[in-house]
Design a protein around this motif. Structure first.
Motif, PDB file in Angstrom:
ATOM      1  N   THR A  72       0.830  -1.212   0.000  1.00 35.58           N
ATOM      2  CA  THR A  72       0.000   0.000   0.000  1.00 35.58           C
ATOM      3  C   THR A  72       0.863   1.260   0.000  1.00 35.58           C
ATOM      4  N   GLU A  73       0.617   2.096  -0.992  1.00 40.44           N
ATOM      5  CA  GLU A  73       1.298   3.390  -1.053  1.00 40.44           C
ATOM      6  C   GLU A  73       0.344   4.430  -0.467  1.00 40.44           C
ATOM      7  N   SER A  74       0.860   5.235   0.474  1.00 42.63           N
ATOM      8  CA  SER A  74      -0.006   6.218   1.131  1.00 42.63           C
ATOM      9  C   SER A  74       0.140   7.579   0.475  1.00 42.63           C
ATOM     10  N   ALA A 122      -2.720  10.134   4.397  1.00 41.96           N
ATOM     11  CA  ALA A 122      -3.003   8.759   4.824  1.00 41.96           C
ATOM     12  C   ALA A 122      -1.826   8.201   5.608  1.00 41.96           C
ATOM     13  N   ALA A 143       1.030   5.830   6.783  1.00 43.70           N
ATOM     14  CA  ALA A 143       1.799   4.829   6.046  1.00 43.70           C
ATOM     15  C   ALA A 143       1.398   3.434   6.503  1.00 43.70           C
ATOM     16  N   SER A 144       1.330   2.521   5.549  1.00 47.13           N
ATOM     17  CA  SER A 144       0.924   1.159   5.875  1.00 47.13           C
ATOM     18  C   SER A 144       1.980   0.509   6.755  1.00 47.13           C
ATOM     19  N   LYS A 166      -3.101   1.720  -3.299  1.00 41.28           N
ATOM     20  CA  LYS A 166      -2.958   3.105  -2.831  1.00 41.28           C
ATOM     21  C   LYS A 166      -4.027   3.428  -1.811  1.00 41.28           C
ATOM     22  N   HIS A 167      -3.660   4.306  -0.896  1.00 45.11           N
ATOM     23  CA  HIS A 167      -4.598   4.785   0.118  1.00 45.11           C
ATOM     24  C   HIS A 167      -4.490   6.302   0.172  1.00 45.11           C
ATOM     25  N   GLU A 222     -11.495   9.665   1.901  1.00 48.13           N
ATOM     26  CA  GLU A 222     -10.552   8.560   1.946  1.00 48.13           C
ATOM     27  C   GLU A 222     -10.788   7.689   0.717  1.00 48.13           C
TER      28      GLU A 222
END
Lengths: 298, 757
Positions: free
Chosen positions: B163-165, B169, B171-172, B182-183, B363
């Motif tokens: 997951t790229e923040s 967002a 960071a995962s 992606k988030h 989000e």
């Protein structure tokens, strides 16, 4: 597309001989609007394509004491341009107007539509409603099969290897009769029936009671259906909402549709009843000589 | 309808016949599949029958042995890419994913995923040969639902995605591979405090199905890899330079070794930017030594190009009882398809973009599923979120009993308003488009009849600038040959030629525009982002100014005066003592005064002011069939300045019709195995001319100060409002709120029956 042979016999006998000789690896070509597409996408790969458009028996469109004869290769535009069809076998004209656009109607035949045996074929319910009989010739001679018994499954029918559908014959229309075909499609054009209903009614002399009726359903079962019980219960009944609702309910009971990209099972069953009622109303109006305000082709 | 005074133009705002008109109406225009070269081979592609599987082995030997087969390629013939991210003009691409999408590497991730390709003497042999390729698969469970794909239990499609923040967002923490690529998180103000002020709060969940752009022309590419290493690609594309770069990167050759020759294009809408066929055709050409043509079937276009994602959204809005929006919250998950890259970012930015929202939280998630890798489609991501927000707005209006047009005007985004994702608007025309609808004959007309209803909705799209270039040569007869690099999808070559003509004071007919290949014209970014009339227009205006400067120098030489004494205006040169040379007169003198005059112009990263539209629709519902008929449709849009009003209207009408299709019937219909069961135009139902009325347009002109003539891009906004406007009209007609696209007859009937029971 694969390589294949093309034959264009000029007599029915010759066509049957060719079909028999190739025993299942040949396919007749009338308008080709289904067959050519099926060959292009690889659904069928016949070794021989037998063009039946040069057979005069398959190009007959005439009326005699037996009724209306429609050769299996007669294209839709000839059918809906025919005065007798337009005035007496109107459900058939409705169907032929709905099938494809002008170019398709110039080639596509009701014989092809029937032999392709799709559950959603637009002309089959009309043929059943109008009491059509298939005249089939093969190596063992000629036999007749009612249209409602012709299809046996999706893409399947009663034709045996070597047999050819020559014509569909429709009985002479009685007085005070009317017929109609209508389908539900999500768009208004260029679509395949989610449900199709054809019906023919005969009224008594007063025009207020059903003498008899034939209702047929498309796209709600593996084959087009003759709704026998729904048709039978109309005989002798007054033309009113209650009667039509009964027929709609009875028609729904024989529908056994699937859920697919064209509609859900529940939707198709519901719509079967809605269309049966609407189609019967239109057929009654036509039997009474009223204008139903129906725009053909939709 | 103009809402602002504007200078009087001579060419701009007129409707000249388009320069490509004769070729198009007579069928002579050359499209991608029309390319025929001497010795050309025809290719066919083997595609995966499975939605998710490991490829255990590929055996091409029987195909190679078939008479007439000249080359076979698999992913083994394309260079390894490793972990490279490459900037491709309108967004970056992960090269490992891009090459695996072109030809599958180790795994197939959707039905229709290309695995191998064959070039043969004719298409029939090629199609026969691909059937001879044996592929051994190990089947994996397909992941088809965006929410299930997000769960920890879901099978994971790509082992290199974590997951790229983005935005704020967090960071995962989980470093395991995931389907959530992606988030995004954007926040503004204090949403708890905002909702606390609300008198009415509405929260709903929405679903939309994956849909395709539905262009008529399938993807195509004809490629010749010459013995000198030079590769020429003929194809229809939205961006020749993007194709050049993607092809070069995928083949690991220098971009100067690739020339892309764009043909006419039969529609793109965002879907003809990504490369699918050119690298494959290139390798087939390299192996066979012959030009190779690949053309996709319609089914492959549906199954294996870049539709726009299906989505699941939860949106919440709060307003005071006097009609002021106070807070909004959105949770949006998009199906990226096989690889990351859905327009979830733009969706998050667009969801509340039409409004002055003091407190907001958005989000978003980009989620891999076993469907084709999604791509841009006309205002990517904005239609999804407009469907959600714009139906909620109407629900709020009903609850507080305020006219939905008045509510929109009261809360409209305007100059100085900051979006939830940060940017502050320059002068924009949201208010004006709602006012235009409110004042329209349509909105004022009574709507009578059973089961009829009216709805309105608004929409936003950013519009971008990016880079463009143009050059223009003055001909001795006083005409100009204009060369530009923006492939023309909606009449842009004429729109650009008109801007050059306006700047030079000549007529549109006196300019001959040509879309050049990548070796003949300066770098142009893709035809996308509603940017071409704006940015390539600026480049053409700059080229015109360059011509003016050079002509001033020539006139000064002829008149033997200092150049400072010469000016250019009204289509001619003016010097001291009433000296005058018309453009035509000076053009005739160029040969004797120094030769050709070639103007050059570029435009780089100019920002556009964003565009808004508001639509009004009347529908009639057949309550027994659940079928919707569109009775009347009016679309108002801020177009800045309409260069060629017919093309502006055409863009608005086309966008509205695509939105109507998306609203009512279009959807990727998947079975449980992950096969799209309606991959033909028979069952993928784009509207026909019987399904839509004439779309009436109201061109609102609030000039964009960032363009010399005030242009705003028009191509994308009109697809955003239709689904919400139609949903609102359906509610008005039959009292049911639809939260699921498409609002097809089975779904609508089910809701109607539910309400009745």
């Amino acid at each position: 597309m694969h390589a294949f042979d093309y034959q264009a016999p000029t007599t029915v006998a010759e066509a049957i001989q060719l079909l028999a000789k190739h025993n299942g690896t040949a396919r007749p070509l009338a308008g080709g609007t289904d067959l050519i597409d099926q060959m292009r996408v690889g659904r069928f790969a016949p070794e021989v394509v037998i063009d039946v458009k040069k057979l005069k028996e398959l190009n007959v469109l005439s009326v005699d004491a037996d009724g209306l004869h429609v050769g299996a290769a007669v294209p839709c535009y000839r059918i809906y341009s025919d005065e007798t069809v337009n005035s007496q076998y109107t459900a058939l004209a409705d169907s032929c107007h709905i099938i494809g656009g002008i170019q398709i109607q110039s080639r596509a035949s009701i014989g092809g539509n029937l032999c392709n045996s799709g559950p959603a074929a637009d002309s089959t319910p009309s043929m059943i409603a109008l009491g059509g009989v298939c005249v089939i010739t093969g190596p063992d001679g000629t036999r007749e099969v009612p249209v409602e018994s012709f299809c046996t499954g999706p893409g399947k029918n009663v034709l045996k290897p070597g047999e050819l559908l020559v014509e569909v014959r429709f009985p002479t229309r009685p007085a005070n009769s009317g017929s109609h075909y209508r389908r539900m499609i999500p768009r208004n054009e260029m679509d395949i029936a989610v449900v199709g209903v054809g019906a023919s009614v005969v009224l008594d002399a007063s025009g207020q009671k059903f003498a008899s009726a034939r209702i047929a359903l498309g796209a709600v079962a593996p084959t087009p259906l003759f709704a026998q019980a729904a048709s039978a219960l109309l005989a002798g009944q007054p033309v009113n909402d209650e009667t039509l609702d009964k027929a709609a309910t009875a028609a729904r009971e024989i529908a056994s549709p699937i859920t697919d990209m064209r509609g859900t099972r529940e939707y198709r069953i519901h719509v079967t009843g809605v269309l049966v009622k609407r189609v019967l109303q239109a057929a009654v109006a036509r039997a009474r000589g009223e204008d139903i305000g129906y725009c053909r082709g939709h | 309808m103009a809402t602002a005074d504007k200078p009087k133009y001579k060419v701009i705002g007129t409707r000249p016949v388009r320069h490509d008109g004769a070729d198009k109406v007579t069928g002579r225009a050359k499209y991608g599949a029309d390319i025929k070269l001497t010795g050309m081979l025809y290719g066919a592609t083997l595609r995966s029958p499975h939605a998710h599987a490991k490829i255990k082995s590929i055996d091409t030997s029987k195909a190679e042995a078939l008479a007439g087969v000249r080359a076979v390629v698999t992913s083994a013939d394309l260079p390894e890419q490793g972990d490279r991210i490459v900037e491709l003009g309108e967004g970056a691409a992960n090269m490992r994913h891009l090459t695996a999408n072109v030809l599958a590497r180790g795994k197939v991730l959707y039905k229709g995923h290309a695995i191998a390709a064959v070039a043969a003497d004719n298409i029939h042999i090629a199609e026969e040969a691909i059937k001879l390729i044996k592929v051994e698969y190990e089947l994996l469970p397909p992941v088809l639902d965006v929410r299930k794909a997000m769960s920890a239990e879901s099978p994971v499609l790509n082992d290199d995605i974590r997951t790229e923040s983005v935005g704020s967002a967090p960071a995962s923490k989980d470093s395991k591979p995931t389907n959530i690529a992606k988030h995004f998180l954007f926040e503004k103000g204090d949403i708890a405090a905002g909702f606390a002020k609300a008198d009415v709060i509405v929260e709903r969940e929405f679903d939309t199905s994956m849909v395709h752009q539905g262009y008529i022309e399938p993807h195509n590419a004809t490629v010749f890899w010459n013995t000198d290493g030079k590769i020429t690609v003929w194809l229809s594309t939205q961006g020749s330079f993007s194709v050049r770069q993607q092809t070069a990167e995928l083949l690991k050759v220098a971009i100067s070794n690739v020339k892309v020759v764009p043909t006419e294009i039969g529609g793109g809408f965002g879907g003809k930017i990504s490369v699918y066929l050119p690298p494959v055709a290139a390798m087939l050409s390299k192996k066979s030594g012959r030009p190779v043509k690949l053309v996709m079937s319609r089914t492959s276009v549906f199954e294996a190009t870049g539709p726009t994602p299906g989505s699941h959204m939860k949106v919440k809005l709060g307003a005071t009882k006097d009609g002021k929006l106070v807070a909004g919250e959105a949770w949006i998950a998009f199906e990226a398809g096989a690889y990351t890259g859905s327009p979830i970012g733009p969706a998050c930015m667009c969801v509340f973009a039409c409004y002055d929202l003091p407190n907001g939280r958005v989000e978003g998630f980009d989620v891999c599923v076993n469907k084709p890798r999604t791509n841009a489609y006309r205002a990517p991501g904005s239609t999804h979120v407009a469907f959600a927000t714009e139906t909620l707005i109407n629900e709020i209006c009903e609850k507080i009993d305020i006219d939905p047009a008045d509510f929109r005007i009261k809360n409209a985004a305007k100059e100085g308003v900051r979006r939830v994702d940060g940017p502050v608007y320059a002068r924009v025309g949201m208010v004006e488009t709602v006012e235009a609808i409110k004042n329209s004959e349509h909105y004022k007309a009574p709507l009578e009849g059973k089961h009829r209803g009216r709805g309105i909705a608004s929409g936003f799209w950013f519009n971008c600038g990016l880079k463009s270039a143009a050059s223009a040569t003055v001909n001795p007869d006083g005409t100009v040959s204009l060369l530009e690099g923006s492939t023309d999808i909606g009449g842009s070559r004429t729109g650009i030629a008109m801007q050059l003509a306006e700047a030079l004071g000549i007529t549109a007919e006196e300019v001959t525009p040509t879309v050049g290949d990548t070796d003949s014209v300066g770098y142009c970014d893709v035809t996308g982002g509603s940017r071409v009339t704006f940015a390539t227009g600026i480049a053409a205006i700059e080229a015109a100014k360059d011509i003016q400067r050079q002509l001033i120098a020539r006139a000064a030489m002829i008149w033997d005066v200092d150049a400072s004494k010469v000016s250019y205006s009204d289509g001619g040169l003016h010097g001291p003592a009433g000296k005058h040379l018309s453009f035509k007169e000076i053009a005739a003198k160029l040969h004797g005064t120094g030769g050709a005059v070639i103007g050059r112009g570029t435009s780089s990263e100019a920002t556009q002011g964003g565009a808004f539209g508001t639509h009004c629709v009347d529908v009639e519902v057949d309550v027994d069939l659940g079928k919707v008929q569109i009775l009347r449709y009016t679309a108002a849009q801020d177009c800045g300045t309409a260069i060629h009003p017919s093309y502006v209207e055409g863009q608005i009408q086309g966008g509205a019709v695509q939105g109507i299709g998306w609203a009512l019937n279009e959807e990727y219909w998947y079975d449980e195995k992950g096969e799209m069961r309606n991959a033909t135009y028979l069952d993928y139902r784009i509207p026909t001319c019987y399904d839509v009325p004439m779309i009436d347009t109201i061109i609102v002109e609030v000039p964009d100060p960032q363009h010399p003539y005030g242009v705003r891009g028009v191509g994308e906004v009109p697809i955003c409002p239709p689904p919400a406007a139609i949903a609102n009209a359906i509610y008005d007609a039959v009292g049911v709120r639809m939260h699921d696209l498409p609002m097809s007859p089975p779904k609508l009937l089910a809701e109607i029956l539910k309400k009745e029971s």
